[in-house]
Write a protein that holds these residues in place. Structure first.
Motif, PDB file in Angstrom:
ATOM      1  N   LEU A  28       0.980  14.309  -6.872  1.00 59.26           N
ATOM      2  CA  LEU A  28       0.248  15.413  -6.338  1.00 59.26           C
ATOM      3  C   LEU A  28       1.198  16.268  -5.736  1.00 59.26           C
ATOM      4  CD1 LEU A  28      -2.946  13.791  -4.969  1.00 59.26           C
ATOM      5  CD2 LEU A  28      -2.819  14.981  -6.947  1.00 59.26           C
ATOM      6  N   ASN A  29       2.505  15.664  -5.650  1.00 59.84           N
ATOM      7  CA  ASN A  29       3.576  16.630  -4.719  1.00 59.84           C
ATOM      8  C   ASN A  29       3.125  16.530  -3.362  1.00 59.84           C
ATOM      9  OD1 ASN A  29       6.123  17.802  -4.682  1.00 59.84           O
ATOM     10  ND2 ASN A  29       5.090  19.688  -4.963  1.00 59.84           N
ATOM     11  N   MET A  30       2.780  15.520  -2.825  1.00 56.02           N
ATOM     12  CA  MET A  30       2.626  15.535  -1.392  1.00 56.02           C
ATOM     13  C   MET A  30       3.742  15.057  -0.524  1.00 56.02           C
ATOM     14  SD  MET A  30      -1.507  14.173  -1.634  1.00 56.02           S
ATOM     15  CE  MET A  30      -1.663  13.753   0.069  1.00 56.02           C
ATOM     16  N   VAL A  31       4.775  15.721  -0.423  1.00 62.30           N
ATOM     17  CA  VAL A  31       5.877  15.291  -0.007  1.00 62.30           C
ATOM     18  C   VAL A  31       6.048  15.110   1.520  1.00 62.30           C
ATOM     19  CG1 VAL A  31       6.997  16.763  -1.940  1.00 62.30           C
ATOM     20  CG2 VAL A  31       6.548  17.989   0.107  1.00 62.30           C
ATOM     21  N   ASP A  32       5.105  15.125   2.165  1.00 64.78           N
ATOM     22  CA  ASP A  32       5.151  15.072   3.618  1.00 64.78           C
ATOM     23  C   ASP A  32       4.116  14.102   4.266  1.00 64.78           C
ATOM     24  OD1 ASP A  32       7.261  16.733   4.245  1.00 64.78           O
ATOM     25  OD2 ASP A  32       6.084  18.426   4.157  1.00 64.78           O
ATOM     26  N   THR A  33       3.561  13.332   3.150  1.00 67.13           N
ATOM     27  CA  THR A  33       2.511  12.313   3.601  1.00 67.13           C
ATOM     28  C   THR A  33       2.945  11.118   3.540  1.00 67.13           C
ATOM     29  OG1 THR A  33       0.871  13.916   2.838  1.00 67.13           O
ATOM     30  CG2 THR A  33       0.099  11.635   3.267  1.00 67.13           C
ATOM     31  N   ASP A  34       3.001  10.434   4.619  1.00 68.64           N
ATOM     32  CA  ASP A  34       3.615   8.722   4.669  1.00 68.64           C
ATOM     33  C   ASP A  34       3.082   8.179   5.887  1.00 68.64           C
ATOM     34  OD1 ASP A  34       4.800   6.517   3.954  1.00 68.64           O
ATOM     35  OD2 ASP A  34       6.488   7.702   3.081  1.00 68.64           O
ATOM     36  N   PHE A  35       3.509   6.763   6.224  1.00 66.46           N
ATOM     37  CA  PHE A  35       2.898   5.980   7.257  1.00 66.46           C
ATOM     38  C   PHE A  35       3.778   6.313   8.447  1.00 66.46           C
ATOM     39  CE2 PHE A  35       0.612   3.623   4.000  1.00 66.46           C
ATOM     40  CZ  PHE A  35      -0.606   3.362   4.516  1.00 66.46           C
ATOM     41  N   TYR A  36       5.031   6.921   8.079  1.00 67.87           N
ATOM     42  CA  TYR A  36       5.991   7.248   9.201  1.00 67.87           C
ATOM     43  C   TYR A  36       6.549   8.637   8.763  1.00 67.87           C
ATOM     44  CZ  TYR A  36       9.961   6.107   6.156  1.00 67.87           C
ATOM     45  OH  TYR A  36      11.010   6.100   5.212  1.00 67.87           O
ATOM     46  N   VAL A  37       7.471   9.001   9.749  1.00 70.07           N
ATOM     47  CA  VAL A  37       8.029  10.348   9.504  1.00 70.07           C
ATOM     48  C   VAL A  37       9.589  10.038   9.424  1.00 70.07           C
ATOM     49  CG1 VAL A  37       8.475  12.596  10.583  1.00 70.07           C
ATOM     50  CG2 VAL A  37       6.357  11.648  10.904  1.00 70.07           C
ATOM     51  N   PRO A  38      10.468  10.377   8.354  1.00 71.81           N
ATOM     52  CA  PRO A  38      11.671  10.358   8.114  1.00 71.81           C
ATOM     53  C   PRO A  38      12.521  11.132   9.077  1.00 71.81           C
ATOM     54  CG  PRO A  38      10.568  10.676   6.126  1.00 71.81           C
ATOM     55  CD  PRO A  38       9.433  10.973   7.074  1.00 71.81           C
ATOM     56  N   GLU A  39      13.663  10.495   9.376  1.00 66.13           N
ATOM     57  CA  GLU A  39      14.609  11.180  10.493  1.00 66.13           C
ATOM     58  C   GLU A  39      14.776  12.772   9.941  1.00 66.13           C
ATOM     59  OE1 GLU A  39      18.662  10.474  12.737  1.00 66.13           O
ATOM     60  OE2 GLU A  39      18.209   9.070  10.948  1.00 66.13           O
ATOM     61  N   ASP A  40      14.780  13.112   8.968  1.00 67.57           N
ATOM     62  CA  ASP A  40      15.249  14.514   8.826  1.00 67.57           C
ATOM     63  C   ASP A  40      13.991  15.450   8.909  1.00 67.57           C
ATOM     64  OD1 ASP A  40      13.928  13.550   6.537  1.00 67.57           O
ATOM     65  OD2 ASP A  40      14.980  14.493   5.251  1.00 67.57           O
ATOM     66  N   LEU A  78       0.924  -1.199   0.047  1.00 72.56           N
ATOM     67  CA  LEU A  78       0.070   0.061  -0.138  1.00 72.56           C
ATOM     68  C   LEU A  78       0.677   1.340  -0.105  1.00 72.56           C
ATOM     69  CD1 LEU A  78      -3.064   0.866  -0.112  1.00 72.56           C
ATOM     70  CD2 LEU A  78      -2.821   0.998   2.546  1.00 72.56           C
ATOM     71  N   ASP A  79       1.810   1.261   0.869  1.00 75.90           N
ATOM     72  CA  ASP A  79       2.988   2.460   0.848  1.00 75.90           C
ATOM     73  C   ASP A  79       3.383   2.670  -0.570  1.00 75.90           C
ATOM     74  OD1 ASP A  79       4.258   0.055   1.203  1.00 75.90           O
ATOM     75  OD2 ASP A  79       5.791   1.149   2.347  1.00 75.90           O
ATOM     76  N   GLN A  80       4.017   1.605  -1.474  1.00 80.63           N
ATOM     77  CA  GLN A  80       4.226   1.862  -2.504  1.00 80.63           C
ATOM     78  C   GLN A  80       3.331   2.423  -3.576  1.00 80.63           C
ATOM     79  OE1 GLN A  80       5.330  -2.173  -3.378  1.00 80.63           O
ATOM     80  NE2 GLN A  80       7.763  -1.649  -2.802  1.00 80.63           N
ATOM     81  N   PHE A  81       2.288   1.907  -3.508  1.00 84.47           N
ATOM     82  CA  PHE A  81       1.131   2.504  -4.285  1.00 84.47           C
ATOM     83  C   PHE A  81       0.886   3.724  -4.049  1.00 84.47           C
ATOM     84  CE2 PHE A  81      -2.966   3.411  -5.906  1.00 84.47           C
ATOM     85  CZ  PHE A  81      -3.167   2.550  -7.043  1.00 84.47           C
ATOM     86  N   PHE A  82       0.794   4.162  -2.809  1.00 83.92           N
ATOM     87  CA  PHE A  82       0.384   5.599  -2.408  1.00 83.92           C
ATOM     88  C   PHE A  82       1.526   6.561  -2.860  1.00 83.92           C
ATOM     89  CE2 PHE A  82      -2.260   4.950   1.603  1.00 83.92           C
ATOM     90  CZ  PHE A  82      -3.411   4.551   0.970  1.00 83.92           C
ATOM     91  N   ARG A  83       2.844   5.971  -2.576  1.00 86.05           N
ATOM     92  CA  ARG A  83       3.940   6.961  -3.018  1.00 86.05           C
ATOM     93  C   ARG A  83       3.917   7.143  -4.591  1.00 86.05           C
ATOM     94  NH1 ARG A  83       7.536   3.522   0.815  1.00 86.05           N
ATOM     95  NH2 ARG A  83       7.052   4.408   2.805  1.00 86.05           N
ATOM     96  N   GLU A  84       3.902   6.068  -5.502  1.00 83.83           N
ATOM     97  CA  GLU A  84       3.879   6.222  -6.958  1.00 83.83           C
ATOM     98  C   GLU A  84       2.611   6.649  -7.495  1.00 83.83           C
ATOM     99  OE1 GLU A  84       5.147   2.314  -8.426  1.00 83.83           O
ATOM    100  OE2 GLU A  84       6.732   2.253  -6.869  1.00 83.83           O
ATOM    101  N   ARG A  85       1.509   6.298  -7.141  1.00 86.84           N
ATOM    102  CA  ARG A  85       0.399   6.559  -7.796  1.00 86.84           C
ATOM    103  C   ARG A  85      -0.276   8.147  -7.170  1.00 86.84           C
ATOM    104  NH1 ARG A  85      -1.722   2.390 -10.674  1.00 86.84           N
ATOM    105  NH2 ARG A  85      -2.903   3.975 -11.682  1.00 86.84           N
ATOM    106  N   ILE A  86      -0.089   8.253  -6.102  1.00 83.22           N
ATOM    107  CA  ILE A  86      -0.643   9.302  -5.365  1.00 83.22           C
ATOM    108  C   ILE A  86      -0.013  10.730  -4.839  1.00 83.22           C
ATOM    109  CG2 ILE A  86      -2.672  10.354  -3.743  1.00 83.22           C
ATOM    110  CD1 ILE A  86      -3.591   7.346  -3.696  1.00 83.22           C
ATOM    111  N   PHE A  87       0.935  10.328  -4.190  1.00 81.45           N
ATOM    112  CA  PHE A  87       1.742  11.217  -3.277  1.00 81.45           C
ATOM    113  C   PHE A  87       2.791  11.763  -4.204  1.00 81.45           C
ATOM    114  CE2 PHE A  87       1.055   8.623   0.884  1.00 81.45           C
ATOM    115  CZ  PHE A  87      -0.132   8.865   0.948  1.00 81.45           C
TER     116      PHE A  87
END
Length: 411
Positions: A222-234, A210-219
């Motif tokens: 749409l340039n949704m650069v801060d949306t995910d199932f977790y928050v990267p360290e940076d 699901l995370d792969q689909f979201f990133r490749e097909r939606i985020f």
């Protein structure tokens, strides 16, 4: 859709003075009194942002002032995103709404309905029809949530620890299918893990996690650069704390820390919670809403056709019934009178019954920690608000936000 910096609220029929009341109202009534740590609000009309305000801090007892980069746990505002993913596959004929769920998740072929008993000893029967994919979109599947505390099946979910963070979505759905349904699919409405199961359908139909689909097909598109199932360290320093208010005592405790003190969002989780696992910013989620407002298209990227989006925001409950008429009495996500349910969110079917200004067909949903959005297609209006206080509805901030926004429309 290009947002123009030189557009003013009055250019799109909004009253700047009245919009300016919004942060002051929440500041005086909720932030200054210590009821909420913060309040973020965003309003756009005709695709142009006419109001954006960030008040408060990332923690009740300190932290940093929130701003446009602050990352919020959006919880159930994940559901419309999962629903869009499923409808993208529907457009490719990889999913059908009338398909039985067991076509994608075989374990659901023998799922039965609760009759009576206790969590240790109970009777079941066969459903009048199998669970269909459309039931997952509309929460008419017969599934439930353990946190609802309304039925023995809810208790059974708690006993079986459904949605453990250490299991995958595939494992969770397989275990869920072994438990009884509250009712035969299609006969009632009950808020539930339905969208989680829909997320697993997306995985099976697409061949991607699901995370792969979201990133490749939606985020990504749409340039949704801060949306995910977790928050990267940076980006961890931008995640604010989350709180829980006890309904009986009113006592507020921290449910998850800010930044590096977060226990839940510091790394990619095994469970890709399709119904409530995403984090996001107001600006990211606004881009998702803009895509829906403009018929599935944004900045040259076409995720869905206009007719599919129109189809999604119809009331898909049987006989055009409302959520209340379908049996819900205690749901707290928002006041549901006058609302039916579309494919992934509530739909206004009777404006007067909502007891709020608005328009027929308005599409909306919220999240557990008092995040909320709505899209008014008639007014070409999008509004989003966010804080981090569980549970939803512990304060009437959603209807208050709606009153303030609609009062700012001039024409």
């Amino acid at each position: 859709m290009t947002i123009q910096d030189d557009i003013t609220a009055s250019d799109v029929g909004m009253n700047e003075t009245r919009l300016a009341r919004i942060p002051g109202y929440f500041g005086a009534n909720y932030l200054d009194t210590g009821k909420l740590p913060c309040m973020a609000t965003l309003v756009s009309r005709n695709g142009q942002v006419v109001h954006e305000a960030y008040r408060g801090k990332t923690q009740l007892d300190g932290g940093q002032p929130i701003n446009a980069d602050t990352i919020f746990r959006i919880y159930s505002m994940t559901k419309p995103i999962t629903s869009v993913a499923a409808m993208m596959l529907f457009e490719e004929s990889k999913i059908r709404l009338d398909h039985e769920v067991f076509r994608y998740i075989p374990e659901f072929e023998n799922t039965e309905v609760w009759v009576k008993g206790t969590t240790d000893d109970y009777e079941t029967r066969k459903p009048t029809r199998p669970m269909q994919v459309r039931d997952l979109f509309t929460h008419t599947s017969g599934l439930t949530y353990g946190f609802l505390y309304q039925h023995e099946v809810d208790a059974l979910y708690r006993k079986e620890k459904i949605a453990r963070p250490d299991e995958t979505l595939e494992e969770m759905c397989a275990r869920l299918a072994g438990l009884p349904l509250l009712f035969s699919p299609g006969t009632r409405w009950n808020y539930s893990h339905s969208t989680d199961v829909l997320g697993r359908v997306v995985e099976v139909a697409s061949g991607q996690t699901l995370d792969q689909f979201f990133r490749e097909r939606i985020f990504g598109p749409l340039n949704m650069v801060d949306t995910d199932f977790y928050v990267p360290e940076d980006k961890l320093g931008r995640l604010m704390a989350c709180y829980n208010r006890d309904a009986v005592t009113g006592k507020v405790t921290q449910s998850d820390g800010a930044g590096e003190e977060s226990k839940q969002y510091r790394s990619q989780p095994p469970l890709l919670n399709a119904g409530g696992g995403l984090v996001s910013t107001l600006r990211d989620y606004h881009r998702f809403c803009l895509m829906l407002l403009h018929g599935g298209r944004l900045d040259g990227e076409q995720l869905l056709s206009p007719k599919t989006v129109e189809f999604m925001r119809q009331n898909h409950l049987p006989e055009n019934k409302t959520i209340r008429q379908m049996g819900d009495k205690t749901f707290s996500e928002a006041r549901m009178d006058g609302n039916g349910f579309g494919l992934g969110g509530s739909v206004v079917t009777d404006v007067a019954e909502t007891m709020q200004p608005g328009s027929l067909g308005t599409f909306s949903w919220g999240g557990l920690a008092n995040t909320f959005f709505w899209i008014d297609y008639e007014e070409e209006l999008i509004a989003i608000q966010a804080t981090q206080m569980i549970p939803s509805g512990c304060y009437p901030i959603r209807p208050q936000f709606q009153q303030l926004v609609y009062a700012a429309i001039d024409w």
